[in-house]
Design a protein around this motif. Structure first.
Motif, PDB file in Angstrom:
ATOM      1  N   SER A 105      -4.627  -3.457  22.320  1.00 36.34           N
ATOM      2  CA  SER A 105      -3.243  -4.157  22.478  1.00 36.34           C
ATOM      3  C   SER A 105      -2.123  -3.081  22.364  1.00 36.34           C
ATOM      4  CB  SER A 105      -3.204  -5.193  21.394  1.00 36.34           C
ATOM      5  OG  SER A 105      -2.999  -4.504  20.155  1.00 36.34           O
ATOM      6  N   ARG A 106      -2.446  -1.881  22.042  1.00 41.04           N
ATOM      7  CA  ARG A 106      -1.418  -1.059  21.957  1.00 41.04           C
ATOM      8  C   ARG A 106      -1.021  -0.559  23.387  1.00 41.04           C
ATOM      9  NH1 ARG A 106      -4.244   2.846  17.326  1.00 41.04           N
ATOM     10  NH2 ARG A 106      -4.017   1.109  15.690  1.00 41.04           N
ATOM     11  N   TRP A 107      -1.920  -0.658  24.410  1.00 41.55           N
ATOM     12  CA  TRP A 107      -1.316  -0.391  25.860  1.00 41.55           C
ATOM     13  C   TRP A 107      -1.508  -1.536  26.655  1.00 41.55           C
ATOM     14  CZ3 TRP A 107      -4.733  -0.629  29.701  1.00 41.55           C
ATOM     15  CH2 TRP A 107      -6.177  -0.536  29.422  1.00 41.55           C
ATOM     16  N   PHE A 108      -2.390  -2.214  26.402  1.00 43.85           N
ATOM     17  CA  PHE A 108      -2.862  -3.324  27.298  1.00 43.85           C
ATOM     18  C   PHE A 108      -1.716  -4.435  27.346  1.00 43.85           C
ATOM     19  CE2 PHE A 108      -4.263  -7.418  28.618  1.00 43.85           C
ATOM     20  CZ  PHE A 108      -4.679  -7.308  29.875  1.00 43.85           C
ATOM     21  N   PRO A 126       7.108  -8.976  19.573  1.00 44.01           N
ATOM     22  CA  PRO A 126       6.395  -8.287  20.754  1.00 44.01           C
ATOM     23  C   PRO A 126       5.050  -7.741  20.051  1.00 44.01           C
ATOM     24  CG  PRO A 126       8.718  -7.635  20.302  1.00 44.01           C
ATOM     25  CD  PRO A 126       8.236  -8.481  19.387  1.00 44.01           C
ATOM     26  N   LYS A 127       4.864  -7.372  18.825  1.00 44.73           N
ATOM     27  CA  LYS A 127       3.472  -7.055  18.382  1.00 44.73           C
ATOM     28  C   LYS A 127       2.476  -8.167  18.426  1.00 44.73           C
ATOM     29  CE  LYS A 127       3.433  -4.408  15.195  1.00 44.73           C
ATOM     30  NZ  LYS A 127       3.748  -3.973  13.495  1.00 44.73           N
ATOM     31  N   ILE A 128       2.770  -9.380  18.171  1.00 47.72           N
ATOM     32  CA  ILE A 128       1.859 -10.357  18.229  1.00 47.72           C
ATOM     33  C   ILE A 128       1.408 -10.813  19.524  1.00 47.72           C
ATOM     34  CG2 ILE A 128       1.601 -12.908  17.817  1.00 47.72           C
ATOM     35  CD1 ILE A 128       1.371 -11.260  15.138  1.00 47.72           C
ATOM     36  N   LEU A 129       2.406 -10.833  20.523  1.00 40.86           N
ATOM     37  CA  LEU A 129       2.096 -11.033  21.959  1.00 40.86           C
ATOM     38  C   LEU A 129       1.181 -10.092  22.482  1.00 40.86           C
ATOM     39  CD1 LEU A 129       2.844 -13.138  24.032  1.00 40.86           C
ATOM     40  CD2 LEU A 129       5.170 -11.922  24.608  1.00 40.86           C
ATOM     41  N   SER A 130       1.653  -8.970  22.173  1.00 42.50           N
ATOM     42  CA  SER A 130       0.540  -7.689  22.847  1.00 42.50           C
ATOM     43  C   SER A 130      -0.765  -8.043  22.311  1.00 42.50           C
ATOM     44  CB  SER A 130       0.780  -6.459  22.397  1.00 42.50           C
ATOM     45  OG  SER A 130       2.335  -6.224  22.851  1.00 42.50           O
ATOM     46  N   PHE A 131      -0.952  -8.145  21.133  1.00 41.51           N
ATOM     47  CA  PHE A 131      -2.137  -8.709  20.487  1.00 41.51           C
ATOM     48  C   PHE A 131      -2.898  -9.946  21.303  1.00 41.51           C
ATOM     49  CE2 PHE A 131      -4.620 -11.615  17.471  1.00 41.51           C
ATOM     50  CZ  PHE A 131      -5.618 -10.932  17.480  1.00 41.51           C
ATOM     51  N   LEU A 132      -2.288 -11.064  21.178  1.00 41.25           N
ATOM     52  CA  LEU A 132      -2.704 -12.243  22.092  1.00 41.25           C
ATOM     53  C   LEU A 132      -2.956 -12.072  23.416  1.00 41.25           C
ATOM     54  CD1 LEU A 132      -0.002 -14.902  20.728  1.00 41.25           C
ATOM     55  CD2 LEU A 132      -2.505 -14.697  19.721  1.00 41.25           C
ATOM     56  N   ALA A 160       2.398 -23.051  14.538  1.00 44.23           N
ATOM     57  CA  ALA A 160       2.302 -23.692  13.534  1.00 44.23           C
ATOM     58  C   ALA A 160       3.640 -23.961  13.004  1.00 44.23           C
ATOM     59  CB  ALA A 160       1.353 -23.147  12.423  1.00 44.23           C
ATOM     60  N   LYS A 161       3.885 -24.564  11.975  1.00 42.17           N
ATOM     61  CA  LYS A 161       5.256 -24.825  11.157  1.00 42.17           C
ATOM     62  C   LYS A 161       5.704 -23.370  10.762  1.00 42.17           C
ATOM     63  CE  LYS A 161       3.326 -26.284   6.754  1.00 42.17           C
ATOM     64  NZ  LYS A 161       3.491 -27.497   5.691  1.00 42.17           N
ATOM     65  N   GLU A 162       6.890 -23.280  10.254  1.00 43.06           N
ATOM     66  CA  GLU A 162       7.451 -21.961   9.937  1.00 43.06           C
ATOM     67  C   GLU A 162       6.709 -21.423   8.869  1.00 43.06           C
ATOM     68  OE1 GLU A 162      11.973 -19.978   9.559  1.00 43.06           O
ATOM     69  OE2 GLU A 162      11.569 -22.212   9.230  1.00 43.06           O
ATOM     70  N   GLY A 163       6.379 -19.903   8.866  1.00 37.58           N
ATOM     71  CA  GLY A 163       5.790 -19.415   7.761  1.00 37.58           C
ATOM     72  C   GLY A 163       4.243 -19.518   7.936  1.00 37.58           C
ATOM     73  N   SER A 164       3.743 -20.242   8.711  1.00 39.39           N
ATOM     74  CA  SER A 164       2.315 -20.740   8.587  1.00 39.39           C
ATOM     75  C   SER A 164       1.416 -20.068   9.708  1.00 39.39           C
ATOM     76  CB  SER A 164       2.087 -22.185   8.509  1.00 39.39           C
ATOM     77  OG  SER A 164       2.546 -22.829   7.434  1.00 39.39           O
ATOM     78  N   GLY A 165       1.980 -19.671  10.728  1.00 33.27           N
ATOM     79  CA  GLY A 165       1.182 -19.299  12.143  1.00 33.27           C
ATOM     80  C   GLY A 165       1.772 -18.120  12.620  1.00 33.27           C
ATOM     81  N   LEU A 166       1.117 -17.788  13.859  1.00 37.99           N
ATOM     82  CA  LEU A 166       1.798 -16.612  14.433  1.00 37.99           C
ATOM     83  C   LEU A 166       3.216 -16.629  15.325  1.00 37.99           C
ATOM     84  CD1 LEU A 166      -1.716 -15.853  15.954  1.00 37.99           C
ATOM     85  CD2 LEU A 166      -0.549 -14.391  14.350  1.00 37.99           C
ATOM     86  N   SER A 167       3.542 -18.000  15.593  1.00 37.39           N
ATOM     87  CA  SER A 167       4.370 -18.468  16.516  1.00 37.39           C
ATOM     88  C   SER A 167       5.770 -18.532  15.844  1.00 37.39           C
ATOM     89  CB  SER A 167       4.133 -19.654  17.088  1.00 37.39           C
ATOM     90  OG  SER A 167       4.256 -20.897  16.360  1.00 37.39           O
ATOM     91  N   ASP A 194       7.994 -11.904  12.336  1.00 35.00           N
ATOM     92  CA  ASP A 194       7.564 -10.380  12.413  1.00 35.00           C
ATOM     93  C   ASP A 194       6.213 -10.098  11.609  1.00 35.00           C
ATOM     94  OD1 ASP A 194       7.413  -7.756  12.999  1.00 35.00           O
ATOM     95  OD2 ASP A 194       9.036  -7.053  11.633  1.00 35.00           O
ATOM     96  N   LEU A 195       5.163 -10.341  12.153  1.00 30.71           N
ATOM     97  CA  LEU A 195       3.689 -10.208  11.511  1.00 30.71           C
ATOM     98  C   LEU A 195       3.073  -9.054  11.813  1.00 30.71           C
ATOM     99  CD1 LEU A 195       2.981 -13.787  11.618  1.00 30.71           C
ATOM    100  CD2 LEU A 195       3.808 -12.810   9.608  1.00 30.71           C
ATOM    101  N   ASP A 196       2.257  -8.490  11.091  1.00 33.08           N
ATOM    102  CA  ASP A 196       1.156  -7.647  11.592  1.00 33.08           C
ATOM    103  C   ASP A 196      -0.037  -8.371  11.561  1.00 33.08           C
ATOM    104  OD1 ASP A 196      -1.070  -5.848  11.610  1.00 33.08           O
ATOM    105  OD2 ASP A 196       0.040  -4.638   9.752  1.00 33.08           O
TER     106      ASP A 196
END
Length: 377
Positions: A105-108, A126-132, A160-167, A194-196
């Protein structure tokens, strides 16, 4: 799952209960209900059929109670959930695959983000979207059990609702329309979390596997159209390659309740579909707004199913209490499981804050459901 006063209750203190909850899905009956029906109306070693499998709760209930199951589901989101529960990959394999996705995901992912609609930059960091994007491209969820299990775990918390998911803020069971989402997020000053992704997904993996993996009997998890696949199953029954079914346990889609494709558009995007929701014309995938098409679907599926049932079989169908849905389902069942050979019982299921059409947090009055049970005379 545990039994309390003779009824099943979901418990996260064992693997069966913990994995039964895989997959938020709009049209689903309670897992406890599926376990109760399977235990009451079948014996160990029996085969259970569900031609509208959803997230495969009925097949899972069969496979974890020393029965065997076959489920068919046309919607890929439900199928991925079922595959993860019934053909679960090992934790080590999942963690290894996650590391591979993160590394790529770091480049693709960074390169692929540029061509997406505006919605995605407001929905994910951005980090989550690259992973997805990397997982979307690399996971061969249709053919690989490891990839299917990892994809299911991603889909659960994709939004999911705020604080529970990736979105960014969004209900878990139903994806919001992109234009509405962007306006709402801007009006409420909502930004993506802003999640890892490694830390987030790893915690989900640790929790899901903490009590082990579910122990399941052999089962078939088919992605496709029941009107086609039931004919293939019938040929196998005739040839002696498949035993007849002792229990048909299912819940067909309700007429004009939800659009199964549009309401799951974001999870479908994750599985490779378009990056913008569309209301497809295929009634079997979308919202049943044609009464004729709806009746034809039920008629074809139950006609084929009737040919697959064992001599001492039970047919258990949960349907909506709205007039057209209920009357159509009842009449189609009576057509293919006729009076004189089968006896029909009906049980009303009033709305009790946990029903097939309930969205997370949606407690508006609903008409409830009805169970139609047929047994040979």
């Amino acid at each position: 799952m545990i039994k309390v006063d003779g009824c099943f209750k979901r418990s996260y203190q064992n693997a069966t209960g913990r994995w039964s909850a895989v997959g938020p899905y709009y049209a689903m009956f309670p897992t406890e209900f599926a376990f109760d029906v399977v235990e009451r109306h079948s014996q160990k070693g029996d085969w259970i059929l569900d031609p509208f499998a959803g997230r495969y709760s009925s097949v899972y209930a069969a496979a974890t109670q020393e029965r065997y199951g076959l489920g068919i589901e046309i919607h890929p989101v439900g199928w991925v959930y079922g595959q993860a529960k019934l053909h679960t990959a090992s934790k080590g394999d999942i963690e290894g695959r996650l590391k591979e996705i993160i590394h790529r995901s770091r480049w693709f992912g960074e390169r692929s983000r540029r061509v997406l609609p505006e919605f995605f930059e407001h929905c994910y960091s951005p980090k989550i979207l690259s992973f997805l994007l990397t997982a979307r491209n690399d996971l061969n969820w249709r053919e690989d059990e490891v990839d299917a299990t990892l994809m299911a775990l991603i889909l659960i918390d994709l939004h999911a609702k705020e604080g529970s998911g990736l979105s960014n803020q969004m209900r878990q069971s139903k994806a919001m329309a992109p234009d509405y989402s962007i306006r709402w997020w801007k009006d409420h000053n909502k930004i993506p979390p802003d999640l890892d992704p490694v830390e987030f997904i790893q915690k989900k993996i640790d929790w899901r596997y903490k009590k082990g993996m579910p122990q399941t009997n052999t089962c078939n998890v088919i992605l496709g159209d029941s009107t086609h696949h039931l004919e293939i199953v019938a040929q196998k029954v005739i040839a002696g390659e498949q035993k007849p079914f002792s229990l048909l346990l299912t819940s067909p889609p309700y007429y004009d309740v939800t659009h199964y494709h549009y309401d799951q558009w974001l999870r479908l995007w994750m599985l490779g579909s378009e990056s913008w929701p569309t209301k497809k014309e295929d009634e079997n995938r979308g919202r049943f707004s044609s009464k004729l098409h709806y009746e034809q679907l039920l008629d074809t599926v139950f006609e084929h199913s009737a040919k697959l049932m064992a001599e001492q079989a039970v047919v258990y169908v949960r349907t909506g209490a709205r007039e057209f849905t209920l009357n159509t389902t009842r009449e189609v069942l009576k057509r293919h499981f006729p009076t004189g050979e089968w006896e029909l019982y009906e049980t009303a299921r009033p709305f009790e804050n946990k029903t097939q059409t309930t969205l997370f947090g949606d407690f508006a009055p609903k008409p409830g459901e009805v169970d139609l049970i047929l047994q040979r005379t």
